[in-house]
Write an enzyme that holds these catalytic residues in place. Structure first.
Site, PDB file in Angstrom:
ATOM      1  N   LYS A  59      -3.185   5.834  -8.543  1.00  0.00           N
ATOM      2  CA  LYS A  59      -4.282   5.480  -7.635  1.00  0.00           C
ATOM      3  C   LYS A  59      -5.323   6.602  -7.670  1.00  0.00           C
ATOM      4  O   LYS A  59      -4.960   7.780  -7.780  1.00  0.00           O
ATOM      5  CB  LYS A  59      -3.712   5.290  -6.223  1.00  0.00           C
ATOM      6  CG  LYS A  59      -4.706   4.804  -5.188  1.00  0.00           C
ATOM      7  CD  LYS A  59      -3.995   4.530  -3.868  1.00  0.00           C
ATOM      8  CE  LYS A  59      -4.940   4.060  -2.779  1.00  0.00           C
ATOM      9  NZ  LYS A  59      -4.225   3.733  -1.523  1.00  0.00           N
ATOM     10  N   SER A 134      -4.959  -0.776   0.336  1.00  0.00           N
ATOM     11  CA  SER A 134      -6.010  -0.250  -0.505  1.00  0.00           C
ATOM     12  C   SER A 134      -5.574   0.010  -1.947  1.00  0.00           C
ATOM     13  O   SER A 134      -6.410   0.140  -2.827  1.00  0.00           O
ATOM     14  CB  SER A 134      -6.536   1.051   0.091  1.00  0.00           C
ATOM     15  OG  SER A 134      -5.499   2.016   0.148  1.00  0.00           O
ATOM     16  N   SER A 158      -0.907   0.238   2.658  1.00  0.00           N
ATOM     17  CA  SER A 158      -1.648   0.138   1.407  1.00  0.00           C
ATOM     18  C   SER A 158      -0.814   0.047   0.141  1.00  0.00           C
ATOM     19  O   SER A 158      -1.355  -0.250  -0.926  1.00  0.00           O
ATOM     20  CB  SER A 158      -2.602   1.325   1.274  1.00  0.00           C
ATOM     21  OG  SER A 158      -3.751   1.060   2.006  1.00  0.00           O
TER      22      SER A 158
HETATM   23  N1  GLN Z   1      -5.305  -1.618   5.597  1.00  0.00           N
HETATM   24  C1  GLN Z   1      -5.053  -0.410   6.266  1.00  0.00           C
HETATM   25  C2  GLN Z   1      -6.341   0.286   6.595  1.00  0.00           C
HETATM   26  O1  GLN Z   1      -7.337  -0.220   6.227  1.00  0.00           O
HETATM   27  C3  GLN Z   1      -4.137   0.450   5.454  1.00  0.00           C
HETATM   28  C4  GLN Z   1      -4.790   1.454   4.610  1.00  0.00           C
HETATM   29  C5  GLN Z   1      -3.810   2.367   3.902  1.00  0.00           C
HETATM   30  O2  GLN Z   1      -2.598   2.238   4.064  1.00  0.00           O
HETATM   31  N2  GLN Z   1      -4.333   3.337   3.169  1.00  0.00           N
HETATM   32  O3  GLN Z   1      -6.370   1.307   7.203  1.00  0.00           O
END
Ligand code: GLN
Length: 459
Positions: A59, A134, A158
């Site tokens: 990532k 994400s 994410s």
């Molecule tokens: N969807 C969650 C957010 O927008 C999770 C993001 C993440 O785990 N980095 O914060």
């Protein structure tokens, strides 16, 4: 039967023919090939590491020395870290091959990969749909067979949500299990590096090699990594809790719900114990998560002023104007929204009403969750309320945030959780379930998922 070189060539070919997915934002073709040759000769000499032959993508928020690491943000355009994240370095030391860096929501803030400076990654099962986020590029790349496995990060889901949307396995370890050193910070008391894989064994070996104390991360646990890759042959019966409120939650898709109920019946008939429990705090989880993570994000991202860190604006101006213009140009809409929200909940006058209250809620969630594990080994739920949604379908940020209803629990409580593929919807998209355990009980999670594992077929 093959060689590392052939393996890398194979993946490079697939990456090329899957460019429309926008999973990779950069491919390290030459470097991966020469590394493969080097490892092939190590294998011949008998000096190869434990991951010789494994090809991974990372990532874009995991620092890789002398390679661009941008968190898919214009703010970090062309930024090259001067050191490699500990977790990644430990894999490289075992001869993993890094084939490229993967698309994600900017600074890991998002649940669809639509908030990336590189544009969205597409779901390999249906390109009209999002990958989830994400770590969307990580999930798409693994599901489409563009690499063996990928690293992601999980602050509120994410790793697990995109894994579920793309039909693969996503593991978020206990907070502190894997060093965060070199992971670009979002919500420091929530962030953890996790894995996206096509099987449990790959998740287990990656975890085993990344876990363990790191002196460079003050929050990394002083606890030796277990041998997660050695599955226990003992046929275990698990005590599994299911939160009733999860199944009653509004957004839960009917097909996902009935598949979940069927799965529970199956588990019962196999001799596992299912305990339906009440956990009224479910409603408070998403609000608490978004108050605390935006607060931490606003603080973490204050360093990107265009002066010491971050891309500086070209517009001439005084100190305030330079900072303001750099931040206006560098950050995308969602990141700005979170900085504003976070600054608001921390501001004097509102601090007690929001930030402090959310901290109390977090503590209560932790205490109540610990109680669940006095009588249960695992906590089971759907990973997400529904399958992937269409690109552009969730314009309302609150609707997007509500997607995290089942995943934020593990991060609020600092506990490990894994999403695993659990079926296909009539819309042809996959969905996953999630299993969570008490802190440092990753081995229990892996043992459970191993017995329920189905093989993932490449798209
Ligand atoms: N969807 C969650 C957010 O927008 C999770 C993001 C993440 O785990 N980095 O914060």
């Amino acid at each position: 039967q093959t060689s590392c070189e052939k393996q890398v060539e194979y993946y490079l070919e697939r990456i090329k023919s899957s460019q429309h997915l926008n999973a990779f934002v950069e491919v390290f073709s030459e470097e991966a090939l020469s590394k493969a040759k080097e490892i092939d000769s190590k294998i011949k000499n008998g000096t190869a590491g434990k991951l010789a032959g494994m090809v991974i993508g990372i990532k874009d928020n995991i620092s890789y020395k002398n390679h661009r690491t941008e968190a898919c943000s214009n703010m970090l355009k062309d930024f090259k870290p001067v050191y490699t994240a500990t977790a990644l370095q430990r894999l490289i030391d075992e001869d993993v091959i890094v084939i490229g860096r993967l698309n994600c929501d900017e600074f890991a803030m998002g649940g669809s990969n639509e908030h990336s400076a590189y544009g969205p990654a597409l779901n390999p099962h249906n390109n009209e749909y999002v990958t989830g986020g994400s770590s969307g590029g990580s999930a798409a790349a693994v599901a489409a067979g563009l690499c063996d496995a990928a690293l992601g990060s999980d602050t509120g889901g994410s790793v697990r949500q995109p894994a579920s949307f793309c039909g693969i396995y996503g593991l978020k370890p206990t907070y502190g299990r894997i060093s965060r050193y070199g992971l670009i910070a979002f919500g420091s008391s929530f962030d953890q590096i996790g894995t996206l894989t096509r099987c449990t064994d790959d998740a287990a070996i990656l975890l085993e090699l990344m876990a363990g104390h790191d002196k460079n991360d003050g929050t990394s646990a002083n606890k030796k990594a277990e041998r997660y890759s050695e599955s226990s042959s003992e046929k275990k019966r698990f005590r599994i809790a299911v939160i009733r409120q999860c199944l009653e939650s509004n957004g839960l898709d009917q097909e996902v719900k009935s598949a979940f109920l069927k799965f529970i019946d199956e588990l019962k008939s196999e001799g596992h114990t299912i305990n339906m429990i009440d956990f009224p705090l479910l409603k408070q989880m998403v609000p608490a998560y978004y108050i605390l993570t935006t607060a931490e994000a606003s603080s973490n991202l204050s360093r990107y002023s265009g002066l010491l860190y971050g891309k500086r604006t070209k517009i001439p101006g005084n100190l305030d104007e330079t900072i303001s213009n750099s931040r206006s140009e560098g950050f995308g809409k969602e990141v700005k929204r979170r900085i504003l929200l976070g600054t608001f909940v921390l501001s004097s006058g509102f601090y007690d009403a929001y930030y402090e209250k959310a901290q109390r809620v977090r503590r209560k969630i932790l205490d109540e969750t610990c109680k669940i594990y006095e009588e249960n080994d695992l906590l089971l739920s759907p990973a997400t309320p529904s399958t992937a949604f269409k690109k552009g379908a969730k314009q309302d940020p609150v609707a997007m945030y509500l997607e995290d209803i089942f995943t934020v629990h593990a991060n609020l409580a600092g506990m490990p959780a894994m999403a695993f593929p659990s079926g296909k919807h009539s819309n042809s998209l996959p969905f996953g379930f999630q299993v969570m355990s008490n802190r440092f009980e990753e081995a229990t999670i892996l043992d459970f998922v191993r017995i329920k594992q189905e093989s993932v077929t490449l798209i």
